[in-house]
Design a protein around this motif. Structure first.
Motif, PDB file in Angstrom:
ATOM      1  N   UNK A  61       8.733  14.322  -6.890  1.00 33.70           N
ATOM      2  CA  UNK A  61       8.031  13.101  -6.506  1.00 33.70           C
ATOM      3  C   UNK A  61       6.516  13.285  -6.612  1.00 33.70           C
ATOM      4  N   UNK A  62       6.061  14.488  -6.308  1.00 27.92           N
ATOM      5  CA  UNK A  62       4.632  14.775  -6.414  1.00 27.92           C
ATOM      6  C   UNK A  62       4.177  14.655  -7.873  1.00 27.92           C
ATOM      7  N   UNK A  63       5.042  15.112  -8.750  1.00 29.80           N
ATOM      8  CA  UNK A  63       4.757  15.024 -10.181  1.00 29.80           C
ATOM      9  C   UNK A  63       4.715  13.566 -10.630  1.00 29.80           C
ATOM     10  N   UNK A  64       5.732  12.818 -10.267  1.00 30.85           N
ATOM     11  CA  UNK A  64       5.810  11.429 -10.728  1.00 30.85           C
ATOM     12  C   UNK A  64       4.717  10.588 -10.069  1.00 30.85           C
ATOM     13  N   UNK A  65       4.527  10.801  -8.759  1.00 22.09           N
ATOM     14  CA  UNK A  65       3.503  10.017  -8.068  1.00 22.09           C
ATOM     15  C   UNK A  65       2.119  10.302  -8.648  1.00 22.09           C
ATOM     16  N   UNK A  66       1.888  11.577  -8.969  1.00 23.74           N
ATOM     17  CA  UNK A  66       0.600  11.954  -9.543  1.00 23.74           C
ATOM     18  C   UNK A  66       0.336  11.217 -10.842  1.00 23.74           C
ATOM     19  N   UNK A  67       1.380  11.052 -11.638  1.00 25.59           N
ATOM     20  CA  UNK A  67       1.222  10.351 -12.906  1.00 25.59           C
ATOM     21  C   UNK A  67       1.080   8.838 -12.688  1.00 25.59           C
ATOM     22  N   UNK A  68       1.880   8.318 -11.753  1.00 21.18           N
ATOM     23  CA  UNK A  68       1.781   6.889 -11.428  1.00 21.18           C
ATOM     24  C   UNK A  68       0.358   6.563 -10.986  1.00 21.18           C
ATOM     25  N   UNK A  69      -0.180   7.413 -10.136  1.00 24.14           N
ATOM     26  CA  UNK A  69      -1.539   7.202  -9.617  1.00 24.14           C
ATOM     27  C   UNK A  69      -2.548   7.253 -10.751  1.00 24.14           C
ATOM     28  N   UNK A  70      -2.383   8.269 -11.613  1.00 24.58           N
ATOM     29  CA  UNK A  70      -3.334   8.427 -12.700  1.00 24.58           C
ATOM     30  C   UNK A  70      -3.333   7.208 -13.613  1.00 24.58           C
ATOM     31  N   UNK A  71      -2.135   6.652 -13.805  1.00 28.62           N
ATOM     32  CA  UNK A  71      -2.048   5.503 -14.708  1.00 28.62           C
ATOM     33  C   UNK A  71      -2.325   4.189 -13.978  1.00 28.62           C
ATOM     34  N   UNK A  72      -2.472   4.292 -12.666  1.00 28.64           N
ATOM     35  CA  UNK A  72      -2.810   3.103 -11.892  1.00 28.64           C
ATOM     36  C   UNK A  72      -1.648   2.156 -11.642  1.00 28.64           C
ATOM     37  N   UNK A  73      -0.435   2.690 -11.576  1.00 25.57           N
ATOM     38  CA  UNK A  73       0.713   1.828 -11.288  1.00 25.57           C
ATOM     39  C   UNK A  73       1.031   1.859  -9.796  1.00 25.57           C
ATOM     40  N   UNK A  74       1.021   0.715  -9.143  1.00 25.48           N
ATOM     41  CA  UNK A  74       1.186   0.698  -7.691  1.00 25.48           C
ATOM     42  C   UNK A  74       2.649   0.776  -7.256  1.00 25.48           C
ATOM     43  N   UNK A  75       3.253   1.927  -7.429  1.00 23.52           N
ATOM     44  CA  UNK A  75       4.618   2.122  -6.948  1.00 23.52           C
ATOM     45  C   UNK A  75       4.532   3.073  -5.752  1.00 23.52           C
ATOM     46  N   UNK A  76       5.155   2.681  -4.635  1.00 28.62           N
ATOM     47  CA  UNK A  76       5.117   3.545  -3.446  1.00 28.62           C
ATOM     48  C   UNK A  76       6.195   4.608  -3.561  1.00 28.62           C
ATOM     49  N   UNK A  77       5.871   5.814  -3.157  1.00 31.36           N
ATOM     50  CA  UNK A  77       6.808   6.926  -3.336  1.00 31.36           C
ATOM     51  C   UNK A  77       7.251   7.477  -1.977  1.00 31.36           C
ATOM     52  N   UNK A  78       8.562   7.587  -1.809  1.00 33.04           N
ATOM     53  CA  UNK A  78       9.121   8.040  -0.533  1.00 33.04           C
ATOM     54  C   UNK A  78      10.203   9.095  -0.724  1.00 33.04           C
ATOM     55  N   UNK A  79      10.270  10.011   0.197  1.00 31.34           N
ATOM     56  CA  UNK A  79      11.469  10.845   0.328  1.00 31.34           C
ATOM     57  C   UNK A  79      12.516   9.989   1.051  1.00 31.34           C
ATOM     58  N   UNK A  80      13.782  10.199   0.753  1.00 36.03           N
ATOM     59  CA  UNK A  80      14.842   9.404   1.387  1.00 36.03           C
ATOM     60  C   UNK A  80      14.689   9.357   2.909  1.00 36.03           C
ATOM     61  N   UNK A  81      14.442  10.532   3.489  1.00 40.55           N
ATOM     62  CA  UNK A  81      14.350  10.612   4.953  1.00 40.55           C
ATOM     63  C   UNK A  81      13.202   9.751   5.455  1.00 40.55           C
ATOM     64  N   UNK A  82      12.128   9.810   4.709  1.00 42.23           N
ATOM     65  CA  UNK A  82      10.943   9.082   5.103  1.00 42.23           C
ATOM     66  C   UNK A  82      11.179   7.570   5.090  1.00 42.23           C
ATOM     67  N   UNK A  83      11.809   7.111   4.034  1.00 41.98           N
ATOM     68  CA  UNK A  83      12.063   5.669   3.934  1.00 41.98           C
ATOM     69  C   UNK A  83      13.060   5.233   5.009  1.00 41.98           C
ATOM     70  N   UNK A  84      14.055   6.068   5.227  1.00 43.11           N
ATOM     71  CA  UNK A  84      15.037   5.760   6.271  1.00 43.11           C
ATOM     72  C   UNK A  84      14.350   5.638   7.627  1.00 43.11           C
ATOM     73  N   UNK A  85      13.507   6.604   7.907  1.00 42.77           N
ATOM     74  CA  UNK A  85      12.880   6.617   9.219  1.00 42.77           C
ATOM     75  C   UNK A  85      11.912   5.446   9.381  1.00 42.77           C
ATOM     76  N   UNK A  86      11.185   5.195   8.309  1.00 44.86           N
ATOM     77  CA  UNK A  86      10.298   4.028   8.302  1.00 44.86           C
ATOM     78  C   UNK A  86      11.118   2.772   8.598  1.00 44.86           C
ATOM     79  N   UNK A  87      12.283   2.681   7.956  1.00 45.20           N
ATOM     80  CA  UNK A  87      13.178   1.533   8.138  1.00 45.20           C
ATOM     81  C   UNK A  87      13.709   1.450   9.565  1.00 45.20           C
ATOM     82  N   UNK A  88      14.000   2.580  10.162  1.00 44.86           N
ATOM     83  CA  UNK A  88      14.494   2.610  11.541  1.00 44.86           C
ATOM     84  C   UNK A  88      13.427   2.043  12.472  1.00 44.86           C
ATOM     85  N   UNK A  89      12.188   2.490  12.241  1.00 48.71           N
ATOM     86  CA  UNK A  89      11.102   2.007  13.113  1.00 48.71           C
ATOM     87  C   UNK A  89      10.913   0.503  12.953  1.00 48.71           C
ATOM     88  N   UNK A  90      11.007   0.036  11.718  1.00 53.30           N
ATOM     89  CA  UNK A  90      10.847  -1.408  11.495  1.00 53.30           C
ATOM     90  C   UNK A  90      11.964  -2.173  12.182  1.00 53.30           C
TER      91      UNK A  90
END
Ligand code: SF4
Lengths: 477, 251
Positions: free
Chosen positions: B213-242
């Motif tokens: 994800x660090x590799x892909x996010x780094x490239x997304x950022x460099x190219x200026x594409x606004x895609x948010x990057x999450x680890x599964x656990x992170x998105x799950x937990x974010x979702x739980x809080x919401x």
């Protein structure tokens, strides 16, 4: 690109990456082969069982290679053929040259043989004034272009129709249309005379069946049959690992070869030859010579790399390899490209010229997953790297870095200090969003194409010690 | 159930939020979580680069750090695969360490594998509006044979649409030192991955290996594409809080 590409690896890669035609052709071909293979695998149903069986056959054969080679050779001779064991490339070619001279050969016709590529046969025959003509369409194309094969199954996969039309037009002396059937017709016409006049036919050998001393050739063009039957002398050049013990074993590997390669159930032609023409035979060569080539293969025996000799040259590992897709076969610089080549070439030839090949992989394991005889290709790439490190071939700075790494692993306090230092060094260089767009050392290479995240202000272990162990708090982004 | 967390050096240093999410999620599902402080890197960078002596040093330290663990859970498919597959081979010729390595290897699970197969979590109360796509990292998929588990977890997040990633089985071009040693090839590979992600029109990329994800996010950022990057656990937990803030809005 000529037969012996003098460029260093990095430049070969660069050349390939800057060739949009090449890359598009490879991409299309991979997509086609992959889809075919997937369908064929599904049709077979129990693909895993087939792989297990094929692997067992290959393992057994290679473990008892001297026995089966001996059995095979005895049977070839019983059938009236001649067997020659060539330990080196030189020995193989010299045998062939002696034969060509004895037969006063002017032309030899060839049907695809990786071993003859490996031993540079065409070139050596040319030197003594013998014309060697490739009869497979793909091989013929790259012969005209003076190139090496770039794929095991489809040697001219990197060429598009336009480029082929140009090559053929140069031979024809007139402009030929860029139309597949017209081009094929032209090549056939060119080759017809050569077939009739050739003194020697040279073929490879997909499998050699030990129990009867037979040679099995698998192809999609009729040329292998012509090559092996029209000229008076037929020479088989085969790697010493091509053996299968019995016809039943052949069935298993033969079922997997075309399915793994192109997704076909079976190829258009499967030719089995058992010795030269006998008294009442209608056709066939008068003499059959089988040159069994070692050329470094026995280096693998009894080592971590023994199972590389299980390979049936199906090319499935190339068809799934993302590195191969981007750089093509020529960038590997060896006769065998892709993951199989990255392992096999250093095993056959040593590291001196080939030390980069084991690193030309992201170790994604797609090759291992695709291999019908379950060769652990990506694990072997790691082992080759281990051997290179053992020979101190890796850059000193890398050796130093890993020595420091080792020390940090031994003393966790040092490890923690390292993580802290990374934070203090890198954080100030990060932009607003916490990413670096250029960095020192290895980060320089990384940040050429991508941003790099700065270490977090508080590491996980700092958080854990502060409050994580006591329950912590929900985190936010 | 007692669970020891193997956080991985990458997540420790760069992505502590992933580790935190894992801690909270495991606790929610009844685990007693601990974090052995003496843990280090799993040794994969050294192993894959051919420095097997250094890899063994790392492995020994990690085995020591987790010697009392019952289950070891890691938010990285790649590090878990390293331990499961290569620790036993690293010590194949070492009578003293071989069994220890094997015992440790048998205890190690990747996060989603543990959630789904051991904790038998079939649903998490979580919600997150968005269109996501999932990158199957190579070592997780081929090394551990985990494919369905993370997808199953993602599917429990209400409001999240999951689009299939074309050529999902293809490597993103990270490959550890490959990304630096063969940077030109690696760049082409990550570019292709970015193209495939963009073709799904997802605004969220999810994965189970922070390195990829660090590799892909780094490239997304460099190219200026606004895609948010999450680890599964992170998105799950974010979702739980919401989900929780919707259930009991702050007054
Ligand atoms: S290594 Fe396996 S997949 Fe590659 S060519 Fe050989 S048999 Fe086929």
């Amino acid at each position: 690109m000529s037969l012996s590409n003098p460029l260093p690896f990095k430049e070969r890669v660069e050349q390939a990456l800057n060739d949009p035609f090449l890359r598009q052709s490879l991409k299309n071909a991979q997509a086609r082969f992959r889809e075919g293979k997937q369908k064929a695998g599904q049709a077979l149903g129990n693909l895993e069982e087939w792989r297990t069986r094929a692997e067992a056959i290959r393992r057994h054969t290679i473990e008892h290679l001297d026995y089966y080679l001996d059995l095979f050779a005895t049977n070839v001779e019983k059938n009236g053929g001649t067997v020659f064991f060539a330990e080196t490339e030189q020995e193989a070619v010299e045998y062939l040259i002696r034969l060509a001279k004895a037969k006063q050969a002017q032309t030899v016709i060839k049907s695809k043989s990786m071993v003859s590529e490996e031993t540079h046969v065409n070139h050596r025959l040319e030197e003594i004034g013998v014309e060697a003509i490739e009869s497979d369409l793909g091989e013929y194309i790259i012969q005209l272009a003076k190139e090496m094969p770039s794929h095991i199954i489809a040697p001219a996969i990197h060429k598009n129709r336009k480029q082929i039309a140009q090559l053929f037009s140069a031979v024809a002396g007139e402009e030929l249309p860029e139309d597949t059937s017209a081009l094929t017709r032209f090549a056939r016409h060119q080759l017809r005379d050569k077939f009739l006049n050739a003194n020697i036919g040279i073929s490879g050998c997909n499998f050699a069946v030990a129990e009867t001393g037979s040679i099995v050739l698998v192809s999609n063009e009729g040329n292998a049959r012509l090559t092996t039957t029209l000229p008076k002398t037929h020479v088989v050049m085969m790697g010493m690992e091509r053996i299968v013990p019995t016809w039943e074993d052949l069935d298993a590997v033969l079922s997997l070869l075309p399915r793994s390669a192109t997704g076909q159930k079976i190829t258009s032609y499967v030719t089995a030859l058992t010795g030269p023409r006998r008294e009442n035979d209608q056709d066939g060569p008068e003499e059959m010579h089988v040159i069994i080539v070692d050329n470094g293969r026995s280096n693998a025996l009894g080592t971590d790399y023994q199972s590389i000799l299980h390979c049936i040259r199906c090319g499935a590992c190339l068809n799934v390899c993302p590195v191969y897709r981007h750089i093509g076969g020529h960038a590997y610089g060896s006769v065998y490209p892709g993951p199989i080549g990255a392992v096999l070439t250093p095993v056959l030839k040593g590291f001196d010229q080939w030390e980069e090949l084991p690193y030309a992989s992201s170790l994604c394991g797609a090759c291992t997953e695709a291999c019908p005889v379950k060769i652990p290709l990506h694990d072997m790439l790691i082992d080759l790297r281990r051997d290179e490190v053992g020979q101190k071939r890796s850059p000193w700075i890398e050796r130093l870095a890993f020595r420091l790494f080792g020390a940090a692993m031994k003393y966790p306090a040092l490890y923690r200090l390292g993580l802290k230092m990374a934070k203090y060094l890198l954080r100030p260089q990060a932009g607003e969003e916490g990413f670096l767009n250029k960095g020192p050392g290895p980060l320089k290479a990384w940040t050429q194409a991508r941003d790099f995240p700065a270490p977090a202000p508080e590491s996980f272990r700092e958080w854990w010690e502060r409050q994580g162990r006591h329950g912590g708090e929900p985190h936010g982004r | 159930m007692r669970v020891s967390l193997f956080i991985t050096c990458l997540s420790d240093c760069f992505f502590p939020r992933v580790g935190q999410a894992v801690v909270h999620l495991l606790r929610r599902h009844g685990c007693d979580v601990d974090f052995p402080l003496e843990q280090v890197c799993c040794g994969q960078p050294a192993y894959n680069s051919g420095y097997h002596e250094e890899a063994r040093t790392a492995a020994k330290q990690l085995i020591r750090a987790f010697k009392n663990a019952q289950y070891v859970v890691s938010p990285s498919g790649s590090c878990a695969a390293m331990i499961r597959h290569y620790y036993p081979t690293l010590f194949a010729a070492d009578d003293e360490w071989r069994d220890k390595a094997q015992q440790f290897a048998d205890k190690v699970y990747e996060f989603s594998q543990f959630m789904v197969n051991i904790l038998k979590v079939s649903s998490v109360d979580a919600c997150y509006e968005g269109r996501a796509t999932y990158h199957h990292s190579c070592h997780m998929m081929r090394g551990l044979g985990i494919y369905q588990e993370p997808l199953q977890l993602l599917q429990t997040i209400k409001g999240l649409e999951v689009a299939e990633l074309p050529y999902e089985q293809d490597c993103c071009g990270f490959g550890g030192t490959f990304a630096v040693k063969m940077k030109e090839i690696s760049e082409q590979m990550v570019d292709e991955k970015v193209e495939h992600i963009r073709s799904t029109q997802a605004d969220i990329l999810v994965g189970s290996d922070m390195a990829c994800l660090m590799n892909i996010e780094g490239r997304l950022k460099r190219l200026g594409y606004p895609v948010k990057v999450f680890h599964v656990a992170e998105l799950l937990y974010e979702g739980v809080q919401r989900y929780e803030s919707v259930q009991s809005p702050a007054v």
